[in-house]
Design a protein around this motif. Structure first.
Motif, PDB file in Angstrom:
ATOM      1  N   SER A 119      49.308  35.348  43.297  1.00  0.00           N
ATOM      2  CA  SER A 119      49.666  35.307  41.882  1.00  0.00           C
ATOM      3  C   SER A 119      50.152  33.900  41.553  1.00  0.00           C
ATOM      4  O   SER A 119      50.133  33.022  42.406  1.00  0.00           O
ATOM      5  N   ASP A 120      50.584  33.722  40.303  1.00  0.00           N
ATOM      6  CA  ASP A 120      51.334  32.503  40.001  1.00  0.00           C
ATOM      7  C   ASP A 120      52.811  32.842  40.194  1.00  0.00           C
ATOM      8  O   ASP A 120      53.159  33.911  40.708  1.00  0.00           O
ATOM      9  N   ALA A 121      53.693  31.948  39.730  1.00  0.00           N
ATOM     10  CA  ALA A 121      55.119  32.150  39.976  1.00  0.00           C
ATOM     11  C   ALA A 121      55.713  33.279  39.144  1.00  0.00           C
ATOM     12  O   ALA A 121      56.847  33.684  39.369  1.00  0.00           O
ATOM     13  N   THR A 122      54.953  33.805  38.177  1.00  0.00           N
ATOM     14  CA  THR A 122      55.485  34.910  37.375  1.00  0.00           C
ATOM     15  C   THR A 122      54.898  36.249  37.794  1.00  0.00           C
ATOM     16  O   THR A 122      55.261  37.282  37.242  1.00  0.00           O
ATOM     17  N   GLY A 123      53.982  36.251  38.748  1.00  0.00           N
ATOM     18  CA  GLY A 123      53.380  37.503  39.179  1.00  0.00           C
ATOM     19  C   GLY A 123      52.064  37.810  38.494  1.00  0.00           C
ATOM     20  O   GLY A 123      51.499  38.894  38.675  1.00  0.00           O
ATOM     21  N   THR A 124      51.534  36.889  37.707  1.00  0.00           N
ATOM     22  CA  THR A 124      50.225  37.104  37.072  1.00  0.00           C
ATOM     23  C   THR A 124      49.145  37.061  38.148  1.00  0.00           C
ATOM     24  O   THR A 124      49.061  36.090  38.903  1.00  0.00           O
ATOM     25  N   PRO A 125      48.356  38.122  38.250  1.00  0.00           N
ATOM     26  CA  PRO A 125      47.335  38.137  39.310  1.00  0.00           C
ATOM     27  C   PRO A 125      46.175  37.198  38.996  1.00  0.00           C
ATOM     28  O   PRO A 125      46.020  36.745  37.862  1.00  0.00           O
ATOM     29  N   MET A 126      45.362  36.929  39.996  1.00  0.00           N
ATOM     30  CA  MET A 126      44.111  36.217  39.788  1.00  0.00           C
ATOM     31  C   MET A 126      43.062  37.263  39.401  1.00  0.00           C
ATOM     32  O   MET A 126      43.430  38.370  39.028  1.00  0.00           O
ATOM     33  N   LYS A 127      41.766  36.918  39.503  1.00  0.00           N
ATOM     34  CA  LYS A 127      40.735  37.884  39.084  1.00  0.00           C
ATOM     35  C   LYS A 127      39.677  38.058  40.165  1.00  0.00           C
ATOM     36  O   LYS A 127      39.316  37.101  40.845  1.00  0.00           O
ATOM     37  N   ASN A 128      39.153  39.291  40.261  1.00  0.00           N
ATOM     38  CA  ASN A 128      37.953  39.568  41.062  1.00  0.00           C
ATOM     39  C   ASN A 128      38.024  39.097  42.518  1.00  0.00           C
ATOM     40  O   ASN A 128      37.040  38.591  43.049  1.00  0.00           O
ATOM     41  N   LEU A 129      39.171  39.262  43.137  1.00  0.00           N
ATOM     42  CA  LEU A 129      39.286  38.828  44.531  1.00  0.00           C
ATOM     43  C   LEU A 129      38.789  39.927  45.473  1.00  0.00           C
ATOM     44  O   LEU A 129      38.978  41.122  45.213  1.00  0.00           O
ATOM     45  N   PRO A 130      38.188  39.531  46.594  1.00  0.00           N
ATOM     46  CA  PRO A 130      37.882  40.496  47.639  1.00  0.00           C
ATOM     47  C   PRO A 130      39.174  41.197  48.074  1.00  0.00           C
ATOM     48  O   PRO A 130      40.241  40.574  48.054  1.00  0.00           O
ATOM     49  N   THR A 131      39.069  42.457  48.425  1.00  0.00           N
ATOM     50  CA  THR A 131      40.250  43.264  48.707  1.00  0.00           C
ATOM     51  C   THR A 131      40.169  43.872  50.091  1.00  0.00           C
ATOM     52  O   THR A 131      39.127  44.401  50.482  1.00  0.00           O
ATOM     53  N   LEU A 132      41.278  43.782  50.813  1.00  0.00           N
ATOM     54  CA  LEU A 132      41.376  44.412  52.132  1.00  0.00           C
ATOM     55  C   LEU A 132      42.200  45.685  52.017  1.00  0.00           C
ATOM     56  O   LEU A 132      43.315  45.657  51.484  1.00  0.00           O
ATOM     57  N   VAL A 133      41.665  46.796  52.504  1.00  0.00           N
ATOM     58  CA  VAL A 133      42.446  48.018  52.668  1.00  0.00           C
ATOM     59  C   VAL A 133      42.704  48.181  54.159  1.00  0.00           C
ATOM     60  O   VAL A 133      41.754  48.259  54.950  1.00  0.00           O
ATOM     61  N   TRP A 134      43.972  48.195  54.537  1.00  0.00           N
ATOM     62  CA  TRP A 134      44.350  48.234  55.953  1.00  0.00           C
ATOM     63  C   TRP A 134      44.880  49.616  56.335  1.00  0.00           C
ATOM     64  O   TRP A 134      45.760  50.169  55.663  1.00  0.00           O
ATOM     65  N   ILE A 154      46.930  36.997  53.410  1.00  0.00           N
ATOM     66  CA  ILE A 154      46.719  36.205  52.183  1.00  0.00           C
ATOM     67  C   ILE A 154      46.795  34.718  52.502  1.00  0.00           C
ATOM     68  O   ILE A 154      45.961  33.931  52.054  1.00  0.00           O
ATOM     69  N   ARG A 155      47.767  34.326  53.321  1.00  0.00           N
ATOM     70  CA  ARG A 155      47.879  32.911  53.716  1.00  0.00           C
ATOM     71  C   ARG A 155      46.624  32.447  54.446  1.00  0.00           C
ATOM     72  O   ARG A 155      46.071  31.393  54.151  1.00  0.00           O
ATOM     73  N   GLN A 156      46.154  33.269  55.418  1.00  0.00           N
ATOM     74  CA  GLN A 156      44.973  32.871  56.197  1.00  0.00           C
ATOM     75  C   GLN A 156      43.720  32.797  55.320  1.00  0.00           C
ATOM     76  O   GLN A 156      42.752  32.127  55.667  1.00  0.00           O
ATOM     77  N   SER A 157      43.743  33.488  54.186  1.00  0.00           N
ATOM     78  CA  SER A 157      42.567  33.468  53.300  1.00  0.00           C
ATOM     79  C   SER A 157      42.680  32.360  52.269  1.00  0.00           C
ATOM     80  O   SER A 157      41.845  32.290  51.362  1.00  0.00           O
ATOM     81  N   ASN A 158      43.721  31.533  52.371  1.00  0.00           N
ATOM     82  CA  ASN A 158      43.944  30.504  51.360  1.00  0.00           C
ATOM     83  C   ASN A 158      44.084  31.136  49.972  1.00  0.00           C
ATOM     84  O   ASN A 158      43.532  30.666  48.997  1.00  0.00           O
ATOM     85  N   HIS A 159      44.835  32.264  49.946  1.00  0.00           N
ATOM     86  CA  HIS A 159      45.144  32.969  48.690  1.00  0.00           C
ATOM     87  C   HIS A 159      43.896  33.522  48.004  1.00  0.00           C
ATOM     88  O   HIS A 159      43.786  33.476  46.779  1.00  0.00           O
ATOM     89  N   ASN A 160      42.973  34.060  48.783  1.00  0.00           N
ATOM     90  CA  ASN A 160      41.749  34.590  48.179  1.00  0.00           C
ATOM     91  C   ASN A 160      41.501  36.065  48.446  1.00  0.00           C
ATOM     92  O   ASN A 160      40.389  36.540  48.259  1.00  0.00           O
ATOM     93  N   ILE A 161      42.533  36.779  48.906  1.00  0.00           N
ATOM     94  CA  ILE A 161      42.342  38.201  49.219  1.00  0.00           C
ATOM     95  C   ILE A 161      43.535  38.996  48.692  1.00  0.00           C
ATOM     96  O   ILE A 161      44.670  38.529  48.755  1.00  0.00           O
ATOM     97  N   GLY A 210      42.181  42.388  42.176  1.00  0.00           N
ATOM     98  CA  GLY A 210      41.139  42.702  43.160  1.00  0.00           C
ATOM     99  C   GLY A 210      39.844  43.154  42.500  1.00  0.00           C
ATOM    100  O   GLY A 210      39.834  43.600  41.349  1.00  0.00           O
ATOM    101  N   ASP A 211      38.754  43.032  43.235  1.00  0.00           N
ATOM    102  CA  ASP A 211      37.446  43.467  42.771  1.00  0.00           C
ATOM    103  C   ASP A 211      37.066  44.749  43.524  1.00  0.00           C
ATOM    104  O   ASP A 211      36.876  44.713  44.739  1.00  0.00           O
ATOM    105  N   PRO A 212      36.939  45.864  42.807  1.00  0.00           N
ATOM    106  CA  PRO A 212      36.645  47.131  43.500  1.00  0.00           C
ATOM    107  C   PRO A 212      35.287  47.131  44.208  1.00  0.00           C
ATOM    108  O   PRO A 212      35.056  47.948  45.098  1.00  0.00           O
TER     109      PRO A 212
END
Ligand SMILES: *[C@@H]1O[C@H](CO)[C@@H](O)[C@H](O)[C@H]1NC(C)=O
Ligand SMILES: *[C@@H]1O[C@H](CO)[C@@H](O)[C@H](O)[C@H]1NC(C)=O
Ligand SMILES: *[C@@H]1O[C@H](CO)[C@@H](O)[C@H](O)[C@H]1NC(C)=O
Ligand SMILES: *[C@@H]1O[C@H](CO)[C@@H](O)[C@H](O)[C@H]1NC(C)=O
Ligand SMILES: *[C@@H]1O[C@H](CO)[C@@H](O)[C@H](O)[C@H]1NC(C)=O
Ligand SMILES: *[C@@H]1O[C@H](CO)[C@@H](O)[C@H](O)[C@H]1NC(C)=O
Length: 527
Positions: A119-134, A154-161, A210-212
């Motif tokens: 997110s950004d510093a206010t918690g606004t999410p990004m869009k259409n990210l690949p999603t991991l269900v663990w 999330i860190r290992q994905s460079n903030h892309n998951i 996330g992107d379903p």
């Protein structure tokens, strides 16, 4: 202590209320609203303990999960949820060796999930990210969402998951089987919880960025076993598609009997006996009325009574959700999911064998598989003879029959659209690789950044691109070819001199012959 004049305190409270009302980290799920916590050091927003199903208690005990009731107001999602009822050793909340959040206690009301999103510093999410269900590990009897931290991925994905870590009913609460459960309840309730949570992800994950359509399911041990089950669930035709990628780390595949196999009924009868429900007309009603602590005692007793290193409660073939032995579905190509990544560790069996007991490979096989006769035991003897000491052979039987060979059966169903890796850094036991992709809970024993980065990025690259060759950032992994029967895998090892040894190799043929044997006796072993 700093004291504020009353007016400015009121003003502060007033502006706080305003901020909360517009806070982007508040998500409205329709049935409830939750507020996440932004970690401003990383810009990852975390929601802990999001309810995805109604409490499976009272009349809902042993039944399929149901949608949650409406809860008014905004709940602050900053506390780890109670985990599901636990069995086996070493998971008491007071165990000083455990590093999990201390507020986590077992409860029947445990159908929660944790969400971590960039997110950004206010918690606004990004869009259409690949999603991991663990799906967490724990032999289908223990574990919970709090056991690792989604921020690592999330860190290992460079903030892309976006990461979702779900809980599901365990032990007899999630896996009680028998004809009576089929008649008046739901078989494989724990797997149904998982699927219910995946459907929740389809419905709600856009609210977290996330992107379903880009979901990957991943788990370790019983979590990987769960992935294995969802691949064959609903005859391999689950609608809508709940995941495109599947990852298994050290797949745990205990014997999967028919729901009314004598073994399933034996366990059911033990539960009924230990809850004093034997002589009643309606055993299921009696079990639903039982005090949770009484059921929990039966749960821990029954699991503890199992043969060393095994877990008594496990998925069954229920004729509805899991319609046939998974290995048969693999042969027939009846599978959900588009691309597979499977990792096994070199020595999966060792931790599940008492290393001070003197036994032979044949004896181990007879103990593991009650329907084996002397004839199958002889075949096991012949196949494992020459593979080191008796103990080494016993470890091999344990690791290959229950973890490694089932993984290759799965791989065969995805031939040409799978990637296979072997983790061999000594000791390369079950779970030895875990700290390399979830370092938050324990530091990886081998401190080599090039190696750690390569191994961890295997997973994030796969989740984002369905291909470990399309990397988040450059790593030492050479070209990784897709897996076809008997061909290339990627080795992840360290030399004695402390250098990474990451390279492709061909699967050992003698090993594949042992797997052929285990496949041929699948009807007797429950595989
Ligand atoms: C977090 O996001 C804000 C924008 O909302 C940005 O200014 C800040 O640098 C980011 N912090 C980190 C650690 O990325
Ligand atoms: C079952 O019944 C026996 C005999 O009446 C009693 O001693 C025992 O406490 C009961 N157990 C449970 C779990 O209710
Ligand atoms: C392993 O077997 C030895 C010898 O029978 C026994 O003393 C020990 O308690 C067993 N260990 C465990 C963890 O059960
Ligand atoms: C992994 O490396 C160790 C030395 O650190 C070696 O003993 C072992 O045989 C290697 N395993 C494989 C599968 O190459
Ligand atoms: C297992 O049983 C099924 C049905 O009972 C049968 O079709 C199949 O051939 C058997 N498989 C093996 C390997 O014996
Ligand atoms: C094991 O043997 C029993 C008794 O013959 C039989 O009813 C049951 O179906 C068998 N189970 C498996 C998994 O072979």
């Amino acid at each position: 202590m700093l004291t504020l004049p009353r007016n400015s305190l009121l003003a502060a409270l007033w502006s706080f209320t305003l901020v909360v009302a517009q806070n982007p980290s508040i998500v409205d799920l329709g049935y409830a609203q939750y507020q996440g916590t932004v970690d401003t050091a990383t810009n990852i927003t975390i929601l802990l303990g999001v309810r995805y199903a109604a409490p499976p208690i009272g009349d809902l005990r042993f039944r399929a999960p149901q949608s949650p009731a409406f809860t008014p107001g905004v709940e602050i999602a900053n506390v780890q949820p109670n985990e599901c009822m636990q069995a086996a050793k070493g998971i008491s909340p007071t165990n000083p060796l455990e590093r999990r959040a201390t507020e986590v206690v077992p409860s029947e009301d445990c159908l929660f999930l944790n969400v971590y999103y960039p997110s950004d510093a206010t918690g606004t999410p990004m869009k259409n990210l690949p999603t991991l269900v663990w799906f967490h590990a724990g032999g289908y009897v223990s574990g919970g969402a709090s056991t690792s931290n989604g921020e690592d991925i999330i860190r290992q994905s460079n903030h892309n998951i976006v990461v979702v870590r779900i809980q599901y009913r365990l032990g007899i609460f999630g896996f009680l089987a028998g004809a009576a459960v089929r008649e008046d309840g739901t078989l494989n309730a724990g797997l149904r919880d998982q699927e219910f949570a995946m459907r929740w992800v389809q419905k709600h994950i856009t609210k977290f960025g996330g992107d379903p359509a880009k979901v990957t399911i991943w788990g370790q041990s019983a979590g990987a076993g769960s992935v294995f089950q969802h691949i064959v669930a609903n005859g391999g035709k689950t609608q809508p598609q709940l995941f495109r990628g599947a990852i298994t780390s050290s797949t745990f595949v205990p014997s999967q009997y028919a729901f009314d196999d004598p073994i399933s009924e034996f366990i059911f009868n033990q539960v009924v006996a230990q809850t004093n429900c034997t002589s009643v007309v309606n055993a299921m009603a009696c079990l639903r009325a039982a005090d949770p602590t009484v059921l929990e005692t039966a749960n821990t007793n029954i699991v503890a009574d199992g043969f060393f290193g095994t877990f008594t409660t496990a998925p069954v073939i229920d004729g509805e959700f899991i319609t046939q032995p998974p290995t048969l579905s693999f042969l027939q190509g009846k599978v959900n999911g588009q691309v597979l990544l499977s990792i096994t560790n070199a020595f999966e069996g060792t931790l599940f064998v008492n290393q001070s007991v003197v036994a032979t490979a044949a004896e181990q096989a007879l103990d593991l598989f009650p329907n084996f006769t002397a004839s199958q035991a002889d075949e096991v003897s012949a196949l494992y003879a020459g593979l080191g000491t008796d103990l080494f052979q016993v470890n091999g039987v344990m690791g290959e029959s229950i973890f490694i060979c089932p993984t290759y059966s799965l791989l065969h169903a995805f031939a040409g659209r799978a990637f296979k890796g072997e983790f061999a850094v000594p000791p390369a036991f079950h779970g030895s690789d875990f700290a390399y992709y979830y370092p938050g809970n324990s530091t990886p024993p081998v401190n080599n950044m090039a190696f750690i980065n390569a191994f961890a990025q295997t997973f994030t690259s796969f989740i984002i691109n369905l291909d470990p060759n399309i990397k988040v950032s450059d790593t030492i992994i050479p070209r990784w070819d897709k897996y076809n029967v008997g061909n290339t895998e990627m080795l992840f090892n360290m030399t004695e001199a402390g250098r990474p040894d990451v390279r492709s190799f061909n699967t050992d043929e003698a090993f594949l012959r042992r797997c052929q044997f285990w496949n041929s006796v699948g009807n007797l072993t429950g595989h």
